[in-house]
Design a protein around this motif. Structure first.
Motif, PDB file in Angstrom:
ATOM      1  N   ASP A   1      46.291  31.418  24.264  1.00  0.00           N
ATOM      2  CA  ASP A   1      47.751  31.514  24.302  1.00  0.00           C
ATOM      3  C   ASP A   1      48.206  32.791  25.003  1.00  0.00           C
ATOM      4  O   ASP A   1      49.262  32.821  25.630  1.00  0.00           O
ATOM      5  CB  ASP A   1      48.332  31.468  22.886  1.00  0.00           C
ATOM      6  CG  ASP A   1      48.161  30.100  22.237  1.00  0.00           C
ATOM      7  OD1 ASP A   1      48.078  29.103  22.987  1.00  0.00           O
ATOM      8  OD2 ASP A   1      48.095  30.040  21.005  1.00  0.00           O
ATOM      9  N   ALA A   2      47.392  33.851  24.915  1.00  0.00           N
ATOM     10  CA  ALA A   2      47.735  35.130  25.540  1.00  0.00           C
ATOM     11  C   ALA A   2      47.204  35.225  26.975  1.00  0.00           C
ATOM     12  O   ALA A   2      47.535  36.156  27.694  1.00  0.00           O
ATOM     13  CB  ALA A   2      47.178  36.278  24.703  1.00  0.00           C
ATOM     14  N   PHE A   3      46.386  34.276  27.368  1.00  0.00           N
ATOM     15  CA  PHE A   3      45.791  34.297  28.705  1.00  0.00           C
ATOM     16  C   PHE A   3      46.863  34.126  29.772  1.00  0.00           C
ATOM     17  O   PHE A   3      47.707  33.245  29.693  1.00  0.00           O
ATOM     18  CB  PHE A   3      44.753  33.176  28.822  1.00  0.00           C
ATOM     19  CG  PHE A   3      44.184  33.037  30.201  1.00  0.00           C
ATOM     20  CD1 PHE A   3      43.271  33.954  30.679  1.00  0.00           C
ATOM     21  CD2 PHE A   3      44.572  31.990  31.026  1.00  0.00           C
ATOM     22  CE1 PHE A   3      42.742  33.836  31.959  1.00  0.00           C
ATOM     23  CE2 PHE A   3      44.057  31.853  32.301  1.00  0.00           C
ATOM     24  CZ  PHE A   3      43.137  32.784  32.765  1.00  0.00           C
ATOM     25  N   ARG A   4      46.813  34.988  30.786  1.00  0.00           N
ATOM     26  CA  ARG A   4      47.745  34.907  31.912  1.00  0.00           C
ATOM     27  C   ARG A   4      46.915  34.966  33.193  1.00  0.00           C
ATOM     28  O   ARG A   4      46.385  36.013  33.536  1.00  0.00           O
ATOM     29  CB  ARG A   4      48.733  36.059  31.869  1.00  0.00           C
ATOM     30  CG  ARG A   4      49.480  36.195  30.556  1.00  0.00           C
ATOM     31  CD  ARG A   4      50.877  35.891  30.548  1.00  0.00           C
ATOM     32  NE  ARG A   4      51.531  36.120  31.823  1.00  0.00           N
ATOM     33  CZ  ARG A   4      52.776  35.791  32.038  1.00  0.00           C
ATOM     34  NH1 ARG A   4      53.472  35.233  31.075  1.00  0.00           N
ATOM     35  NH2 ARG A   4      53.345  36.012  33.189  1.00  0.00           N
ATOM     36  N   LEU A   5      46.806  33.841  33.848  1.00  0.00           N
ATOM     37  CA  LEU A   5      45.995  33.745  35.058  1.00  0.00           C
ATOM     38  C   LEU A   5      46.383  34.813  36.075  1.00  0.00           C
ATOM     39  O   LEU A   5      45.522  35.468  36.667  1.00  0.00           O
ATOM     40  CB  LEU A   5      46.121  32.349  35.674  1.00  0.00           C
ATOM     41  CG  LEU A   5      45.308  32.103  36.950  1.00  0.00           C
ATOM     42  CD1 LEU A   5      43.810  32.252  36.667  1.00  0.00           C
ATOM     43  CD2 LEU A   5      45.618  30.732  37.512  1.00  0.00           C
ATOM     44  N   GLU A   6      47.670  34.999  36.268  1.00  0.00           N
ATOM     45  CA  GLU A   6      48.136  35.951  37.282  1.00  0.00           C
ATOM     46  C   GLU A   6      47.812  37.403  36.932  1.00  0.00           C
ATOM     47  O   GLU A   6      47.963  38.287  37.761  1.00  0.00           O
ATOM     48  CB  GLU A   6      49.640  35.784  37.549  1.00  0.00           C
ATOM     49  CG  GLU A   6      50.539  36.190  36.414  1.00  0.00           C
ATOM     50  CD  GLU A   6      50.752  35.102  35.369  1.00  0.00           C
ATOM     51  OE1 GLU A   6      51.535  35.358  34.443  1.00  0.00           O
ATOM     52  OE2 GLU A   6      50.168  34.010  35.456  1.00  0.00           O
ATOM     53  N   LYS A   7      47.331  37.647  35.736  1.00  0.00           N
ATOM     54  CA  LYS A   7      46.950  39.003  35.320  1.00  0.00           C
ATOM     55  C   LYS A   7      45.446  39.239  35.426  1.00  0.00           C
ATOM     56  O   LYS A   7      44.950  40.285  35.019  1.00  0.00           O
ATOM     57  CB  LYS A   7      47.403  39.283  33.878  1.00  0.00           C
ATOM     58  CG  LYS A   7      48.896  39.240  33.673  1.00  0.00           C
ATOM     59  CD  LYS A   7      49.567  40.385  34.385  1.00  0.00           C
ATOM     60  CE  LYS A   7      51.064  40.369  34.118  1.00  0.00           C
ATOM     61  NZ  LYS A   7      51.781  41.344  34.923  1.00  0.00           N
ATOM     62  N   THR A   8      44.700  38.269  35.972  1.00  0.00           N
ATOM     63  CA  THR A   8      43.257  38.456  36.110  1.00  0.00           C
ATOM     64  C   THR A   8      42.943  39.082  37.465  1.00  0.00           C
ATOM     65  O   THR A   8      43.619  38.818  38.468  1.00  0.00           O
ATOM     66  CB  THR A   8      42.484  37.136  35.966  1.00  0.00           C
ATOM     67  OG1 THR A   8      42.865  36.249  37.023  1.00  0.00           O
ATOM     68  CG2 THR A   8      42.744  36.488  34.605  1.00  0.00           C
ATOM     69  N   LEU A   9      41.929  39.917  37.481  1.00  0.00           N
ATOM     70  CA  LEU A   9      41.534  40.611  38.704  1.00  0.00           C
ATOM     71  C   LEU A   9      41.157  39.632  39.803  1.00  0.00           C
ATOM     72  O   LEU A   9      41.618  39.752  40.936  1.00  0.00           O
ATOM     73  CB  LEU A   9      40.361  41.558  38.412  1.00  0.00           C
ATOM     74  CG  LEU A   9      39.767  42.269  39.627  1.00  0.00           C
ATOM     75  CD1 LEU A   9      40.779  43.225  40.250  1.00  0.00           C
ATOM     76  CD2 LEU A   9      38.500  42.995  39.239  1.00  0.00           C
ATOM     77  N   THR A  10      40.333  38.652  39.487  1.00  0.00           N
ATOM     78  CA  THR A  10      39.867  37.725  40.516  1.00  0.00           C
ATOM     79  C   THR A  10      41.023  36.919  41.122  1.00  0.00           C
ATOM     80  O   THR A  10      41.053  36.684  42.328  1.00  0.00           O
ATOM     81  CB  THR A  10      38.792  36.777  39.961  1.00  0.00           C
ATOM     82  OG1 THR A  10      39.272  36.172  38.763  1.00  0.00           O
ATOM     83  CG2 THR A  10      37.501  37.531  39.667  1.00  0.00           C
ATOM     84  N   TYR A  11      41.965  36.517  40.290  1.00  0.00           N
ATOM     85  CA  TYR A  11      43.125  35.780  40.794  1.00  0.00           C
ATOM     86  C   TYR A  11      43.939  36.673  41.733  1.00  0.00           C
ATOM     87  O   TYR A  11      44.335  36.253  42.820  1.00  0.00           O
ATOM     88  CB  TYR A  11      43.983  35.295  39.620  1.00  0.00           C
ATOM     89  CG  TYR A  11      45.175  34.474  40.045  1.00  0.00           C
ATOM     90  CD1 TYR A  11      45.043  33.118  40.303  1.00  0.00           C
ATOM     91  CD2 TYR A  11      46.436  35.049  40.187  1.00  0.00           C
ATOM     92  CE1 TYR A  11      46.134  32.353  40.696  1.00  0.00           C
ATOM     93  CE2 TYR A  11      47.532  34.297  40.578  1.00  0.00           C
ATOM     94  CZ  TYR A  11      47.377  32.947  40.833  1.00  0.00           C
ATOM     95  OH  TYR A  11      48.456  32.198  41.226  1.00  0.00           O
ATOM     96  N   GLN A  12      44.189  37.899  41.315  1.00  0.00           N
ATOM     97  CA  GLN A  12      44.966  38.832  42.134  1.00  0.00           C
ATOM     98  C   GLN A  12      44.269  39.119  43.466  1.00  0.00           C
ATOM     99  O   GLN A  12      44.919  39.143  44.517  1.00  0.00           O
ATOM    100  CB  GLN A  12      45.210  40.139  41.376  1.00  0.00           C
ATOM    101  CG  GLN A  12      46.245  40.036  40.290  1.00  0.00           C
ATOM    102  CD  GLN A  12      47.640  39.817  40.853  1.00  0.00           C
ATOM    103  OE1 GLN A  12      48.016  40.388  41.882  1.00  0.00           O
ATOM    104  NE2 GLN A  12      48.411  38.987  40.185  1.00  0.00           N
ATOM    105  N   LEU A  13      42.954  39.342  43.433  1.00  0.00           N
ATOM    106  CA  LEU A  13      42.224  39.619  44.671  1.00  0.00           C
ATOM    107  C   LEU A  13      42.287  38.429  45.625  1.00  0.00           C
ATOM    108  O   LEU A  13      42.475  38.605  46.835  1.00  0.00           O
ATOM    109  CB  LEU A  13      40.771  39.974  44.359  1.00  0.00           C
ATOM    110  CG  LEU A  13      40.547  41.309  43.662  1.00  0.00           C
ATOM    111  CD1 LEU A  13      39.082  41.464  43.281  1.00  0.00           C
ATOM    112  CD2 LEU A  13      41.004  42.477  44.516  1.00  0.00           C
ATOM    113  N   HIS A  14      42.129  37.232  45.085  1.00  0.00           N
ATOM    114  CA  HIS A  14      42.208  36.032  45.924  1.00  0.00           C
ATOM    115  C   HIS A  14      43.613  35.886  46.525  1.00  0.00           C
ATOM    116  O   HIS A  14      43.753  35.583  47.719  1.00  0.00           O
ATOM    117  CB  HIS A  14      41.833  34.790  45.111  1.00  0.00           C
ATOM    118  CG  HIS A  14      41.829  33.541  45.924  1.00  0.00           C
ATOM    119  ND1 HIS A  14      40.853  33.256  46.838  1.00  0.00           N
ATOM    120  CD2 HIS A  14      42.702  32.517  45.970  1.00  0.00           C
ATOM    121  CE1 HIS A  14      41.126  32.109  47.426  1.00  0.00           C
ATOM    122  NE2 HIS A  14      42.238  31.637  46.910  1.00  0.00           N
TER     123      HIS A  14
END
Length: 146
Positions: A4-17
């Motif tokens: 529920d607290a997971f935010r994809l846009e706050k992950t390093l790999t997502y941001q780098l991509h």
């Protein structure tokens, strides 16, 4: 993990991509598109241009390619006349890789592209912020390689 607290846009790999894709959309690749390079071939040229020479194993490590990817990139670049294989004077079973004269020009184009991409991505950062960013990348790299 609390999904529920997971935010994809706050992950390093997502941001780098996301950053990589944004940079790709902004940069003019026409200088090297004529050569039709894939990412592995581009990294191979960048490594050989920067280091001057490398074995297949060194190249794979420095370009972050597995051995089969490196071998495919080398084969394609030899066919294109961009790199050359020379027998290793220390080990007759091995060979060293070098950029040809044409490869040196491609390397120059790639360096220009890398500089352009970096300037575009980092233009709003101060010198101190750039230093901090790369120091943080260094720490992340240590986390993942050690």
């Amino acid at each position: 993990m609390d999904t529920d607290a997971f935010r994809l846009e706050k992950t390093l790999t997502y941001q780098l991509h996301q950053l990589s894709k944004l940079i790709d959309r902004q940069v003019d690749y026409s200088d090297i598109e004529r050569i039709e390079l894939n990412a592995g071939e581009g990294r191979t040229i960048a490594v050989l241009g920067y280091y001057g020479t490398a074995s297949v194993i060194q190249l794979a490590r420095l370009a972050n390619l597995d051995k089969s990817q490196a071998s495919r990139a080398i084969g394609a670049l030899v066919k294109k006349g961009i790199i050359e294989k020379r027998s290793d004077s220390r080990d007759a079973r091995a060979f060293e890789l070098f950029l040809t004269e044409a490869g040196q020009q491609v390397y120059s184009d790639i360096v220009d592209l890398i500089v352009q991409r970096n300037e575009l991505a980092l233009k709003s950062l101060t010198l101190r912020e750039k230093q901090q960013l790369f120091a943080l990348f260094g720490k992340i790299h240590q986390n993942l390689s050690g």
